[in-house]
Design a protein around this motif. Structure first.
Motif, PDB file in Angstrom:
ATOM      1  N   UNK A 130       0.781  -1.092   0.579  1.00 50.48           N
ATOM      2  CA  UNK A 130      -0.260  -0.105  -0.040  1.00 50.48           C
ATOM      3  C   UNK A 130       0.785   1.416  -0.187  1.00 50.48           C
ATOM      4  N   UNK A 131      -0.014   1.705  -0.337  1.00 47.41           N
ATOM      5  CA  UNK A 131       1.174   3.815  -0.921  1.00 47.41           C
ATOM      6  C   UNK A 131       0.223   4.733  -0.483  1.00 47.41           C
TER       7      UNK A 131
ATOM      8  N   UNK B 259      -4.772   3.696 -13.632  1.00 43.26           N
ATOM      9  CA  UNK B 259      -3.717   2.963 -14.410  1.00 43.26           C
ATOM     10  C   UNK B 259      -3.766   1.631 -13.347  1.00 43.26           C
ATOM     11  N   UNK B 260      -4.082   2.234 -12.204  1.00 37.09           N
ATOM     12  CA  UNK B 260      -4.087   1.357 -10.613  1.00 37.09           C
ATOM     13  C   UNK B 260      -4.365  -0.049 -11.116  1.00 37.09           C
ATOM     14  N   UNK B 261      -5.863   0.447 -11.947  1.00 31.79           N
ATOM     15  CA  UNK B 261      -6.961  -0.708 -11.606  1.00 31.79           C
ATOM     16  C   UNK B 261      -6.536  -1.648 -12.793  1.00 31.79           C
TER      17      UNK B 261
ATOM     18  N   UNK C  48      -3.585  -3.827 -11.661  1.00 33.15           N
ATOM     19  CA  UNK C  48      -4.139  -5.216 -11.472  1.00 33.15           C
ATOM     20  C   UNK C  48      -4.846  -4.566  -9.449  1.00 33.15           C
ATOM     21  N   UNK C  49      -4.725  -3.012  -9.628  1.00 32.48           N
ATOM     22  CA  UNK C  49      -4.481  -2.657  -7.712  1.00 32.48           C
ATOM     23  C   UNK C  49      -6.341  -1.313  -7.851  1.00 32.48           C
ATOM     24  N   UNK C  50      -6.227  -1.140  -6.330  1.00 35.34           N
ATOM     25  CA  UNK C  50      -6.821  -0.423  -6.198  1.00 35.34           C
ATOM     26  C   UNK C  50      -6.547   0.874  -5.826  1.00 35.34           C
TER      27      UNK C  50
ATOM     28  N   UNK D 230      -1.639  -2.507  -4.890  1.00 32.61           N
ATOM     29  CA  UNK D 230      -0.804  -2.583  -5.660  1.00 32.61           C
ATOM     30  C   UNK D 230      -0.597  -4.511  -5.197  1.00 32.61           C
ATOM     31  N   UNK D 231      -0.983  -5.671  -5.734  1.00 33.59           N
ATOM     32  CA  UNK D 231      -0.246  -6.786  -5.279  1.00 33.59           C
ATOM     33  C   UNK D 231       1.047  -6.682  -5.045  1.00 33.59           C
ATOM     34  N   UNK D 232       1.300  -7.874  -4.530  1.00 31.22           N
ATOM     35  CA  UNK D 232       3.333  -7.882  -4.725  1.00 31.22           C
ATOM     36  C   UNK D 232       3.016  -9.086  -5.814  1.00 31.22           C
ATOM     37  N   UNK D 233       4.367  -8.611  -6.320  1.00 31.81           N
ATOM     38  CA  UNK D 233       5.508  -9.903  -7.418  1.00 31.81           C
ATOM     39  C   UNK D 233       5.312 -10.932  -6.057  1.00 31.81           C
ATOM     40  N   UNK D 234       5.520 -11.905  -6.957  1.00 24.40           N
ATOM     41  CA  UNK D 234       5.180 -13.310  -6.011  1.00 24.40           C
ATOM     42  C   UNK D 234       6.471 -13.124  -6.568  1.00 24.40           C
TER      43      UNK D 234
END
Lengths: 289, 128
Positions: free
Chosen positions: A210-211, A252-254, A258-260, A277-281
Motif C-alpha cells: 500500500x502507498x 492506471x492502478x486498476x 490490478x490494484x485499487x 498493488x499486488x506484491x510480485x510473487x
C-alpha cells in the motif's frame, strides 16, 4: 385522426429514440475519455523523450563539474594546510574556502539527484512491466514534485520494508504525482489557509503493497465523493485541473496494475488516498526493458 | 604499474578524470583518448588492464568500441561511463561491459570500480 394504437406506436418510438440518445451520449463520453487518455500518453512520451535527452546533456557537464569540484576541495585544503597563517582575515578565508567547496559539491550532487529522479520518472518504455521498488518511486516522485508542495506543506515520508511489485514506473509515478498535487491543492484551498502536512507512507497489507498519501486539507464534501473518480469532474478553477487526474490514476492502478485506488475523507480534517498493488510473487520472471 | 585507458569525446570529462585520479599516478599509467579510433590505436601500442569508455560518441560509438576490445583484447577490463539513460543505448552496452557507471560518477566511485576490475582480472588475465 389518430387511432388508439398509434399512441402506443409513438410512445414506443419515443422510448427507442431516448434509448438511442442515451447510448450515443455514453459512447461519446467513452470516446472523450479514450481521447483524453491518448493525449496524456502522447504528452508523456514526448516529455519522456525530451527528459532523456536533457538528462544526457546535463549529466556530461555534471561529470566534469563534480570531478573538478572534488579536486578543488582537496587541493585547496592541502594548499591552505601548507600556507602560513597571516592573521584573522586568513582564518576567515580558510574557513569559507572549506565550506564553499562543500557547498559546491553538495549543490552539484543535488542537481544530479534531480536529474536521476526526472529520468526515473519519465521512462518512455510503454506496456513493459518490470519489478519495481515502490519506495524508490515514492522518493523520485517527491523530488520531481517538490515545487508543487514545498510552499504549502511539510512532507512526512515513512517507507516500510515492502516487497517489489510488478508494474510500470512512469505510470505509477504519474499517479503519485497526481495524488501529491491534489493533496497540495487541498491544503492550499483549505479555509484555515495555514501550512499543512502531507504524509506519504508505504506498507505491507497481506499480499499487497500500500502507498498512502494523506493531507491536512479541507476534505472532500460528502456530496461529491462518488464523483471524484469521474472523468472531467473537477472542483478546481479553469487551468488548474482538467478533471482527468483521478480518473486516469484509477485506470492506471486498476486496469494496468490490478490494484485499487480508494480514499477516506473527513471534512475539515483532510483526505487519505490509498493505492494497493499486488506484491510480485517470489520468483516472478520478467523481461527487463 | 597498471595501464588504464579512458575514451570520451568530451575533453573536459577526460581532464576532470585526469585531475580527480591524479593521486593514482604512482600506481596507474593513464591514457586519454578523444574517440574510439584513438582508443584502438592506444591499445595497439601498449598493454592495458582496464578501459573506461563513454557510449555516445561520434564515429564508432562506445558499445562498438568495447565489442572490438572484447574481441581483440579479451583480458582487458571494460567499464562504461555514460550519461545516457536510454534503455536501448544501455542494452547494447550490457553485452560488452563488465560494469556500467552512470554520469555523473564521483571520483571515488570511479576509482573503486577500476580497482575492482583490476583485482578481479588478475587471477585470469586472458580468459573471459
Amino acid at each position: 385522426v389518430t387511432r388508439p394504437r398509434d399512441g402506443d406506436l409513438v410512445a414506443g418510438l419515443r422510448r427507442a429514440l431516448d434509448d438511442a440518445e442515451r447510448r450515443l451520449e455514453q459512447e461519446q463520453a467513452a470516446r472523450q475519455r479514450a481521447e483524453a487518455e491518448l493525449r496524456q500518453v502522447r504528452t508523456l512520451e514526448t516529455v519522456g523523450r525530451l527528459a532523456a535527452g536533457v538528462a544526457h546533456e546535463i549529466n556530461t557537464p555534471l561529470q566534469f563539474a563534480i570531478n573538478s569540484a572534488e579536486f578543488l576541495a582537496e587541493s585547496v585544503s592541502e594548499l591552505l594546510a601548507r600556507a602560513p597563517d597571516a592573521g584573522p582575515d586568513d582564518a576567515w578565508l580558510r574557513e569559507n574556502c572549506a565550506s564553499a567547496s562543500e557547498m559546491l559539491i553538495e549543490g552539484l550532487s543535488r542537481v544530479a539527484a534531480i536529474v536521476r529522479a526526472m529520468k526515473d520518472f519519465t521512462r518512455t518504455e510503454r506496456a513493459t512491466h518490470e519489478i519495481l521498488d515502490v519506495n524508490r518511486i515514492v522518493e523520485s516522485t517527491l523530488v520531481v514534485s517538490a515545487h508543487e508542495y514545498r510552499h504549502v506543506a511539510d512532507v512526512e515520508v515513512v517507507l516500510g520494508a515492502v516487497p517489489p511489485v510488478l508494474g510500470h514506473p512512469g505510470e505509477l509515478g504519474q499517479v503519485l504525482v497526481n495524488l501529491i498535487v491534489n493533496a497540495s491543492h487541498a491544503i492550499a484551498g483549505a479555509p484555515s489557509g495555514s501550512r499543512g502536512r502531507i504524509a506519504v507512507r508505504t506498507a505491507v497489507d497481506g499480499d499487497r503493497v500500500t502507498i498512502s498519501v494523506s493531507d491536512t486539507g479541507g476534505g472532500i464534501p460528502e456530496a461529491i465523493r462518488d464523483k471524484v473518480f469521474d472523468a472531467f469532474f473537477t472542483t478546481k478553477e479553469v487551468g488548474r485541473g482538467t478533471g482527468q487526474g483521478l480518473a486516469l490514476s484509477r485506470a492506471i492502478v486498476m486496469d494496468h496494475h490490478g490494484g485499487t485506488l480508494e480514499f477516506e475523507s473527513t471534512v475539515g480534517h483532510g483526505t487519505t488516498f490509498v493505492i494497493k498493488l499486488p506484491a510480485a510473487a517470489a520468483g516472478t520472471v520478467t523481461r527487463a526493458s | 604499474v597498471k595501464h588504464i585507458l579512458f575514451v570520451d569525446d568530451e575533453p573536459r570529462v577526460l581532464r576532470g578524470i585526469e585531475r580527480g585520479l591524479a593521486r593514482q599516478r604512482a600506481a596507474w599509467t593513464m591514457v586519454f583518448a578523444p574517440d574510439a579510433h584513438a582508443g584502438l590505436d592506444a591499445l595497439g601500442l601498449a598493454r592495458f588492464d582496464v578501459v573506461v569508455s563513454d557510449l555516445r560518441m561520434p564515429g564508432m560509438d562506445g558499445a562498438a568500441f568495447l565489442a572490438v576490445v572484447a574481441d581483440r583484447y579479451p583480458g582487458v577490463g571494460r567499464i562504461v561511463l555514460s550519461g545516457s539513460t536510454e534503455g536501448i543505448v544501455l542494452a547494447r552496452a550490457i553485452d560488452v561491459a563488465h560494469a556500467i557507471l552512470g554520469k555523473p560518477c564521483p571520483t571515488a566511485e570511479l576509482r573503486a570500480c577500476i580497482e575492482h576490475r583490476l583485482a578481479s582480472a588478475e587471477p585470469r588475465p586472458t580468459s573471459e
